[in-house]
Design a protein around this motif. Structure first.
Motif, PDB file in Angstrom:
ATOM      1  N   LEU A  60      40.555  24.909  11.304  1.00 32.61           N
ATOM      2  CA  LEU A  60      41.737  24.136  10.527  1.00 32.61           C
ATOM      3  C   LEU A  60      40.973  24.218   8.939  1.00 32.61           C
ATOM      4  O   LEU A  60      39.935  23.667   8.852  1.00 32.61           O
ATOM      5  N   GLU A  61      41.769  24.744   8.042  1.00 29.82           N
ATOM      6  CA  GLU A  61      41.530  24.692   6.623  1.00 29.82           C
ATOM      7  C   GLU A  61      42.574  23.706   5.910  1.00 29.82           C
ATOM      8  O   GLU A  61      43.659  23.776   6.434  1.00 29.82           O
ATOM      9  N   ILE A  62      42.301  22.864   5.267  1.00 35.80           N
ATOM     10  CA  ILE A  62      43.315  21.834   4.710  1.00 35.80           C
ATOM     11  C   ILE A  62      43.157  21.841   3.100  1.00 35.80           C
ATOM     12  O   ILE A  62      42.045  21.870   2.608  1.00 35.80           O
ATOM     13  N   TYR A  63      44.268  21.743   2.531  1.00 36.46           N
ATOM     14  CA  TYR A  63      44.185  21.570   0.938  1.00 36.46           C
ATOM     15  C   TYR A  63      45.310  20.481   0.506  1.00 36.46           C
ATOM     16  O   TYR A  63      46.478  20.628   0.998  1.00 36.46           O
ATOM     17  N   ASN A  64      44.529  19.613  -0.180  1.00 35.07           N
ATOM     18  CA  ASN A  64      45.544  18.771  -0.990  1.00 35.07           C
ATOM     19  C   ASN A  64      44.857  18.558  -2.342  1.00 35.07           C
ATOM     20  O   ASN A  64      43.785  18.224  -2.457  1.00 35.07           O
ATOM     21  N   GLU A  65      45.640  18.359  -3.420  1.00 31.61           N
ATOM     22  CA  GLU A  65      45.046  18.396  -4.763  1.00 31.61           C
ATOM     23  C   GLU A  65      44.099  17.132  -4.676  1.00 31.61           C
ATOM     24  O   GLU A  65      42.975  17.211  -5.419  1.00 31.61           O
TER      25      GLU A  65
ATOM     26  N   THR B 201      39.965  16.890  -5.174  1.00 31.07           N
ATOM     27  CA  THR B 201      39.312  16.149  -6.282  1.00 31.07           C
ATOM     28  C   THR B 201      38.166  15.388  -5.507  1.00 31.07           C
ATOM     29  O   THR B 201      37.023  15.200  -6.101  1.00 31.07           O
ATOM     30  N   LEU B 202      38.619  14.287  -4.608  1.00 31.35           N
ATOM     31  CA  LEU B 202      37.825  13.797  -3.707  1.00 31.35           C
ATOM     32  C   LEU B 202      36.527  14.606  -3.360  1.00 31.35           C
ATOM     33  O   LEU B 202      35.300  13.977  -3.384  1.00 31.35           O
ATOM     34  N   LEU B 203      36.654  15.632  -2.643  1.00 32.68           N
ATOM     35  CA  LEU B 203      35.739  16.474  -2.316  1.00 32.68           C
ATOM     36  C   LEU B 203      34.499  16.660  -3.268  1.00 32.68           C
ATOM     37  O   LEU B 203      33.512  16.905  -3.067  1.00 32.68           O
ATOM     38  N   GLN B 204      34.974  16.955  -4.354  1.00 39.20           N
ATOM     39  CA  GLN B 204      33.813  17.351  -5.428  1.00 39.20           C
ATOM     40  C   GLN B 204      33.284  16.116  -5.995  1.00 39.20           C
ATOM     41  O   GLN B 204      32.015  16.145  -6.277  1.00 39.20           O
ATOM     42  N   ASN B 205      33.702  14.817  -5.717  1.00 37.72           N
ATOM     43  CA  ASN B 205      33.069  13.535  -5.997  1.00 37.72           C
ATOM     44  C   ASN B 205      32.152  12.896  -4.824  1.00 37.72           C
ATOM     45  O   ASN B 205      31.242  12.446  -5.068  1.00 37.72           O
ATOM     46  N   ASN B 206      32.924  13.118  -3.509  1.00 42.04           N
ATOM     47  CA  ASN B 206      32.373  12.483  -2.335  1.00 42.04           C
ATOM     48  C   ASN B 206      32.742  13.235  -1.191  1.00 42.04           C
ATOM     49  O   ASN B 206      33.769  12.901  -0.798  1.00 42.04           O
ATOM     50  N   GLU B 207      31.842  14.301  -0.638  1.00 40.83           N
ATOM     51  CA  GLU B 207      32.134  15.173   0.372  1.00 40.83           C
ATOM     52  C   GLU B 207      32.575  14.224   1.586  1.00 40.83           C
ATOM     53  O   GLU B 207      33.320  14.573   2.370  1.00 40.83           O
ATOM     54  N   ASN B 208      31.648  13.367   1.843  1.00 42.67           N
ATOM     55  CA  ASN B 208      31.738  12.379   2.967  1.00 42.67           C
ATOM     56  C   ASN B 208      32.876  11.847   3.010  1.00 42.67           C
ATOM     57  O   ASN B 208      33.747  11.591   3.867  1.00 42.67           O
ATOM     58  N   GLU B 209      33.399  11.285   2.057  1.00 47.00           N
ATOM     59  CA  GLU B 209      34.576  10.406   1.973  1.00 47.00           C
ATOM     60  C   GLU B 209      35.922  11.420   2.076  1.00 47.00           C
ATOM     61  O   GLU B 209      36.998  11.093   2.805  1.00 47.00           O
ATOM     62  N   ALA B 210      35.724  12.510   1.560  1.00 51.09           N
ATOM     63  CA  ALA B 210      36.902  13.492   1.563  1.00 51.09           C
ATOM     64  C   ALA B 210      37.216  13.887   3.162  1.00 51.09           C
ATOM     65  O   ALA B 210      38.186  14.210   3.547  1.00 51.09           O
ATOM     66  N   TYR B 211      35.942  13.995   3.915  1.00 51.93           N
ATOM     67  CA  TYR B 211      36.043  14.664   5.272  1.00 51.93           C
ATOM     68  C   TYR B 211      36.632  13.448   6.228  1.00 51.93           C
ATOM     69  O   TYR B 211      37.190  13.650   7.288  1.00 51.93           O
ATOM     70  N   ASN B 212      35.958  12.271   5.806  1.00 54.33           N
ATOM     71  CA  ASN B 212      36.433  11.128   6.647  1.00 54.33           C
ATOM     72  C   ASN B 212      37.891  10.924   6.531  1.00 54.33           C
ATOM     73  O   ASN B 212      38.715  10.734   7.423  1.00 54.33           O
ATOM     74  N   LEU B 213      38.538  11.209   5.269  1.00 52.71           N
ATOM     75  CA  LEU B 213      39.906  10.865   4.985  1.00 52.71           C
ATOM     76  C   LEU B 213      40.618  12.004   5.729  1.00 52.71           C
ATOM     77  O   LEU B 213      41.588  11.712   6.393  1.00 52.71           O
ATOM     78  N   ALA B 214      40.229  13.114   5.816  1.00 49.50           N
ATOM     79  CA  ALA B 214      40.754  14.302   6.347  1.00 49.50           C
ATOM     80  C   ALA B 214      41.023  13.918   8.042  1.00 49.50           C
ATOM     81  O   ALA B 214      42.051  14.035   8.625  1.00 49.50           O
TER      82      ALA B 214
ATOM     83  N   VAL C 280      51.134   8.797  14.410  1.00 46.85           N
ATOM     84  CA  VAL C 280      52.086   7.489  13.839  1.00 46.85           C
ATOM     85  C   VAL C 280      53.507   8.149  13.561  1.00 46.85           C
ATOM     86  O   VAL C 280      54.304   7.076  13.263  1.00 46.85           O
ATOM     87  N   GLY C 281      53.759   9.261  13.671  1.00 46.42           N
ATOM     88  CA  GLY C 281      54.909  10.004  13.224  1.00 46.42           C
ATOM     89  C   GLY C 281      54.686  11.147  12.690  1.00 46.42           C
ATOM     90  O   GLY C 281      53.574  11.643  12.440  1.00 46.42           O
ATOM     91  N   LYS C 282      55.972  11.895  12.325  1.00 41.63           N
ATOM     92  CA  LYS C 282      55.898  13.102  11.611  1.00 41.63           C
ATOM     93  C   LYS C 282      55.544  13.086  10.250  1.00 41.63           C
ATOM     94  O   LYS C 282      54.656  13.586   9.465  1.00 41.63           O
ATOM     95  N   ASN C 283      56.113  12.190   9.299  1.00 39.20           N
ATOM     96  CA  ASN C 283      56.013  11.918   7.940  1.00 39.20           C
ATOM     97  C   ASN C 283      55.470  10.528   7.828  1.00 39.20           C
ATOM     98  O   ASN C 283      56.071   9.554   8.245  1.00 39.20           O
ATOM     99  N   PHE C 284      54.267  10.477   7.221  1.00 41.91           N
ATOM    100  CA  PHE C 284      53.812   9.188   6.660  1.00 41.91           C
ATOM    101  C   PHE C 284      52.696   9.435   5.634  1.00 41.91           C
ATOM    102  O   PHE C 284      52.558  10.519   5.167  1.00 41.91           O
ATOM    103  N   GLY C 285      52.616   8.035   4.887  1.00 48.09           N
ATOM    104  CA  GLY C 285      51.792   8.201   3.664  1.00 48.09           C
ATOM    105  C   GLY C 285      50.453   7.461   3.856  1.00 48.09           C
ATOM    106  O   GLY C 285      50.385   6.770   4.912  1.00 48.09           O
ATOM    107  N   PHE C 286      49.414   7.738   3.220  1.00 49.10           N
ATOM    108  CA  PHE C 286      48.072   6.956   3.461  1.00 49.10           C
ATOM    109  C   PHE C 286      47.434   6.886   2.116  1.00 49.10           C
ATOM    110  O   PHE C 286      47.488   7.828   1.338  1.00 49.10           O
ATOM    111  N   LYS C 287      46.770   5.654   2.044  1.00 46.11           N
ATOM    112  CA  LYS C 287      45.945   5.491   0.663  1.00 46.11           C
ATOM    113  C   LYS C 287      44.582   5.060   1.139  1.00 46.11           C
ATOM    114  O   LYS C 287      44.279   4.142   1.979  1.00 46.11           O
ATOM    115  N   MET C 288      43.539   5.759   0.409  1.00 45.24           N
ATOM    116  CA  MET C 288      42.198   5.443   0.902  1.00 45.24           C
ATOM    117  C   MET C 288      41.334   6.298  -0.177  1.00 45.24           C
ATOM    118  O   MET C 288      41.736   7.474  -0.499  1.00 45.24           O
ATOM    119  N   TYR C 289      40.062   5.575  -0.510  1.00 46.06           N
ATOM    120  CA  TYR C 289      39.243   6.191  -1.399  1.00 46.06           C
ATOM    121  C   TYR C 289      39.944   6.536  -2.751  1.00 46.06           C
ATOM    122  O   TYR C 289      39.574   7.584  -3.574  1.00 46.06           O
TER     123      TYR C 289
END
Length: 332
Positions: A130-135, A139-152, A99-108
């Motif tokens: 690939l390893e990914i970090y975002n605060e 946080t989502l990873l600690q609460n719901n791993e499936n949702e965190a990976y789906n978002l990634a 969708v482009g270089k810079n974009f925002g996304f809201k989910m979970y």
């Protein structure tokens, strides 16, 4: 009806429905437009996944493989069979586009941008882990791993394009803490292209993988020593006795199969090359996805969209090269 025939019928009906689809999209009646497209796609696909919108005044049908390599083959077949009469009024796109270089996304409950996400890629010749970090993702990873990976994965599809993710992404790991020298997700596409080439971002059926095996016997496919495949997933399933890809294809009227020629070694390689040259001229109803050489036989791997037409052409090839050709489902 063959898959090839169903694809032809799909495009006929899509053309008939096109004025209504476009009118619904222009009126922002997206649910109705999507429902019409889904019903039409079901002519050729058992469980269609897609997006539809407007692009430069034309209806843009995006066929999505949902992160899987195998459906890319038959979705590309559908795309390539779009009638030329639809050009200008419709576009068929394969896979979700970046969708482009810079974009925002809201989910979970997370609200992130590509500049907020740090990535740590490790490249080899054809893929990258690939390893990914975002605060917020951590946080989502600690609460719901499936949702965190789906978002990634959704973020990667949007940042790199679905084709690139399917072709090139190896292992994905979400980190609980940042490391040094991270690359912003917004800059990752440039780095991937620099290391793996521009085609990795857009070519849906990029390249072939070579594999080597120890012969397990003299039976069909048991004698394979070396092979190559554009769909290694079907090789892995065959060797492990699984059938998921085969069954998914069969549910759509598609036959994933291989041909066997009763001669191995160098002579088998020569026969295989000659037969494949003949088959290449039949590209309107089949795709060659690889092949193999064994101690007793040579093999050509196919995705066939019309079994009757394959059965019609093989006898003449057998006569021409004075060989017997076996046709085998890609299952054990």
């Amino acid at each position: 009806m063959s898959f090839a025939s169903n694809v032809h019928e799909f495009w006929t009906q899509f053309n008939a429905n096109l004025p209504q689809i476009k009118a619904d999209l222009e009126a922002q009646n997206f649910e109705k437009a999507s429902r019409i497209v889904e019903d039409t796609l079901k002519i050729c696909l058992n469980e269609p996944t897609f997006m539809v919108g407007l692009k430069d005044g034309a209806v843009d049908l995006v066929l999505t493989p949902e992160g899987q390599k195998a459906p890319l083959f038959w979705l590309e077949f559908i795309k390539n069979n779009m009638p030329s009469s639809l050009l200008g009024s419709a576009v068929c796109t394969l896979g979700k586009q970046k969708v482009g270089k810079n974009f925002g996304f809201k989910m979970y409950g997370a609200d992130v941008t590509t500049d907020d996400i740090l990535t740590y890629p490790r490249f080899d010749e054809q893929k990258f882990d690939l390893e990914i970090y975002n605060e917020q993702i951590a946080t989502l990873l600690q609460n719901n791993e499936n949702e965190a990976y789906n978002l990634a994965f959704i973020l990667l599809d949007n940042a790199l394009g679905e084709i690139c993710v399917i072709n090139a992404l190896g292992a994905l790991t979400l980190l609980k803490a940042p490391k040094k020298d991270g690359v912003k997700l917004s800059d990752l596409g440039v780095l991937v292209e620099r290391n793996l080439g521009a085609d990795i971002l857009k070519d849906p059926l990029l390249g072939a993988t070579v594999y080597r095996l120890e012969p397990r016997g003299d039976g069909v496919r048991e004698d394979v020593v070396v092979g190559s495949s554009r769909l290694t997933e079907i090789i892995n399933e065959y060797l492990s006795g699984e059938r998921e890809i085969f069954k998914t294809a069969a549910a759509n009227g598609i036959k994933i199969c291989f041909l066997s020629y009763g001669v191995g070694g160098a002579e088998g390689l020569e026969i295989r090359a000659q037969v494949e040259d003949e088959l290449e001229e039949c590209g309107e109803f089949l795709q060659i996805i690889g092949g193999a050489s064994g101690t007793q036989r040579a093999y050509t791997d196919l995705i066939c969209y019309d079994e009757e037409r394959l059965a019609e052409i093989l006898p003449s090839i057998e006569v021409k090269f004075r060989i017997k050709i076996g046709v085998h489902d890609f299952t054990r």
